[in-house]
Design an enzyme around this catalytic site. Structure first.
Site, short mmCIF file in Angstrom:
data_model
loop_
_atom_site.label_atom_id
_atom_site.label_comp_id
_atom_site.label_asym_id
_atom_site.label_seq_id
_atom_site.Cartn_x
_atom_site.Cartn_y
_atom_site.Cartn_z
N ASP A 186 60.04 32.05 42.92
CA ASP A 186 60.11 30.61 42.57
C ASP A 186 61.02 29.81 43.50
O ASP A 186 60.94 28.59 43.55
CB ASP A 186 60.61 30.43 41.13
CG ASP A 186 59.75 31.18 40.12
OD1 ASP A 186 58.58 31.47 40.43
OD2 ASP A 186 60.26 31.48 39.02
N THR A 214 63.62 35.77 43.76
CA THR A 214 62.58 35.16 42.94
C THR A 214 61.54 34.51 43.83
O THR A 214 61.89 33.88 44.85
CB THR A 214 63.11 34.10 41.94
OG1 THR A 214 61.98 33.37 41.42
CG2 THR A 214 64.06 33.10 42.56
N ILE A 223 49.00 37.84 41.40
CA ILE A 223 48.63 38.18 42.80
C ILE A 223 49.74 37.69 43.74
O ILE A 223 50.05 38.31 44.74
CB ILE A 223 47.28 37.55 43.16
CG1 ILE A 223 46.17 38.27 42.38
CG2 ILE A 223 47.00 37.60 44.66
CD1 ILE A 223 44.82 37.62 42.47
N GLN A 224 50.35 36.56 43.36
CA GLN A 224 51.42 35.97 44.20
C GLN A 224 52.67 36.85 44.26
O GLN A 224 53.53 36.66 45.11
CB GLN A 224 51.84 34.60 43.65
CG GLN A 224 50.75 33.57 43.75
CD GLN A 224 50.95 32.44 42.75
OE1 GLN A 224 51.45 31.40 43.11
NE2 GLN A 224 50.56 32.64 41.50
N GLY A 249 61.25 39.11 36.72
CA GLY A 249 59.94 39.28 37.36
C GLY A 249 60.11 39.94 38.71
O GLY A 249 61.00 39.57 39.48
N GLU A 301 52.28 25.62 37.87
CA GLU A 301 52.08 25.96 36.45
C GLU A 301 52.95 25.10 35.52
O GLU A 301 52.61 24.90 34.36
CB GLU A 301 52.37 27.44 36.20
CG GLU A 301 53.81 27.83 36.53
CD GLU A 301 54.13 29.30 36.31
OE1 GLU A 301 53.25 30.05 35.86
OE2 GLU A 301 55.27 29.69 36.60
N ARG A 341 57.38 28.48 37.82
CA ARG A 341 58.09 28.07 36.60
C ARG A 341 58.39 26.56 36.62
O ARG A 341 57.46 25.79 36.85
CB ARG A 341 59.36 28.89 36.41
CG ARG A 341 59.50 29.35 34.95
CD ARG A 341 60.86 29.91 34.71
NE ARG A 341 60.94 31.36 34.82
CZ ARG A 341 60.49 32.21 33.92
NH1 ARG A 341 59.89 31.79 32.85
NH2 ARG A 341 60.65 33.50 34.08
O1 F6P Z 1 59.91 33.85 37.85
C1 F6P Z 1 58.85 34.43 38.50
C2 F6P Z 1 57.56 34.19 37.75
O2 F6P Z 1 56.50 34.78 38.47
C3 F6P Z 1 57.25 32.71 37.46
O3 F6P Z 1 56.73 32.04 38.57
C4 F6P Z 1 56.30 32.84 36.30
O4 F6P Z 1 56.32 31.69 35.48
C5 F6P Z 1 56.85 34.03 35.56
O5 F6P Z 1 57.62 34.79 36.48
C6 F6P Z 1 55.79 34.90 34.96
O6 F6P Z 1 56.42 35.87 34.21
P1 F6P Z 1 55.71 37.22 33.70
O7 F6P Z 1 55.60 38.13 34.86
O8 F6P Z 1 56.62 37.73 32.66
O9 F6P Z 1 54.36 36.81 33.20
#
Ligand code: F6P
Length: 342
Positions: free
Chosen positions: A127, A125, A272-273, A10, A221, A171
């Site tokens: 996260d 990340t 957006i984050q 990501g 989430e 995540r």
């Molecule tokens: O790991 C970064 C992240 O934004 C997580 O917070 C989220 O669960 C995931 O990637 C979303 O993934 P994608 O961009 O594939 O929807």
């Protein structure tokens, strides 16, 4: 040396700042050449590359996303993936790789290093869940975006006497929820690290209404109710075996509305984050990590990840980054609980 650079997984704000620092110092101080591999591990796997010199990195410091593109490609799930990467590196005269990524990208980097590829890892990340580094760039930006959203939601929630449930990313780690919730003055924060009791959350919400204020509930989430099933968007796994999370906010809002009799709405902040320009903190961290990464490559210190420990940028074995997920300690969560429902 000719060094390949790639960004995988990501995207997050600060990736371009790393690329810029690596190239600027690599060219100016050491005279190295660079190749930009496109879309994460897909680049070296398929030989997809583009020139990467001083001209290409001009003006990218404040830009979100990644000029190299990204993907969640796992070469270990593709037939002859490792051989294809080695062949493509040799064909393009690439001596080493700087891989910028999270758990999955660095997991691949670790295995490739064990198989003889010269690799340096840079952690990223939103996260903030990677081991061996205190912070990852992207996290601060994500937290600030979520905090600003919470600030705005307070005023509309008060006007309409509603509960607003804000679902944030992260995540299986609750770092974004914890920091954004604390910074934004949320009334309840729910993390994946501890299953929540819906009755207790409803109690906090009711208490807040008794004080004539509308509650903001921040839910990660990956948070789950007690003895409940995690709410997933779908059951499909990606190339690294991850499920796609999301949906807990809506589920919770329905529960809270039914239990409290007060209208509850959900806001899912989603990507957006991850978008837009990085904060100053993330620009500086990303730049410092990039500078250390090119130093490590120049010295041939392969198999290392650059990391932030305290205020220092250090090198640690790549394997340390992915050995264990860095989750929120329950003592940290207890700090936030003082404010719940009040
Ligand atoms: O790991 C970064 C992240 O934004 C997580 O917070 C989220 O669960 C995931 O990637 C979303 O993934 P994608 O961009 O594939 O929807």
């Amino acid at each position: 040396m000719r060094i390949g650079v790639l960004t995988g997984g990501g995207d997050c704000p600060g990736l371009n700042a790393v690329i810029r620092a690596v190239v600027r110092k690599g060219v100016a101080s050491y005279g190295h050449e660079f190749v930009g591999f496109q879309d994460g591990w897909k680049g070296p796997l398929e030989g997809l590359s583009r020139p990467l010199g001083i001209a290409e990195v001009r003006g990218i410091l404040p830009r979100g996303g990644t000029i190299l593109g990204s993907s969640r490609t796992n070469p270990f799930k593709i037939e002859n993936g490792v051989e294809r990467i080695k062949d493509n590196l040799a064909a393009q005269g690439v001596d080493a790789l700087i891989a910028i990524g999270g758990e999955d990208t660095l997991g691949v980097a670790t295995k490739l290093h064990e198989l003889g590829v010269n690799v340096i890892g840079v952690p990223k990340t939103i996260d903030n869940d990677l081991g061996a580094t205190d912070y990852t760039f992207g996290f601060d930006t994500a937290v600030n975006i979520a905090m600003e959203a919470i600030d705005r939601l307070h005023t509309t929630a008060e006007s309409h006497h509603r509960t607003l449930v804000v679902e944030v990313m992260g995540r299986h780690a609750g770092w974004i929820a914890l920091h954004a919730g604390l910074a934004g003055g949320a009334n309840v924060i729910l993390l994946p690290e501890r299953n929540f009791d819906v009755e207790q959350v409803a109690g906090y919400v009711e208490k807040r209404f008794q004080h004539q204020y509308a509650p903001i509930v921040v839910v990660a989430e990956g948070a789950q109710p007690l003895e409940g099933q995690m709410v997933l968007q779908n059951q499909e796994l990606d190339a690294f075996g991850h499920v796609r999370l999301g949906g807990i906010g809506q589920w919770l809002a329905e529960q809270l509305e039914a239990k409290t009799g007060k209208e509850a709405r959900t806001v899912v902040l989603g990507h957006i984050q991850r978008g837009g320009t990085p904060t100053a903190f993330d620009r500086v961290l990303a730049t410092r990590l990039g500078l250390q990464a090119i130093d490590a490559a120049h010295e041939g210190d392969w198999g290392k990840m650059v990391a932030m420990q305290s205020t220092n940028i250090v090198r640690v074995p790549l394997a340390d980054a992915t050995a264990e997920l860095k989750t929120v300690p329950l003592e940290r969560y207890a700090e936030a609980e003082v404010f719940f429902g009040s």
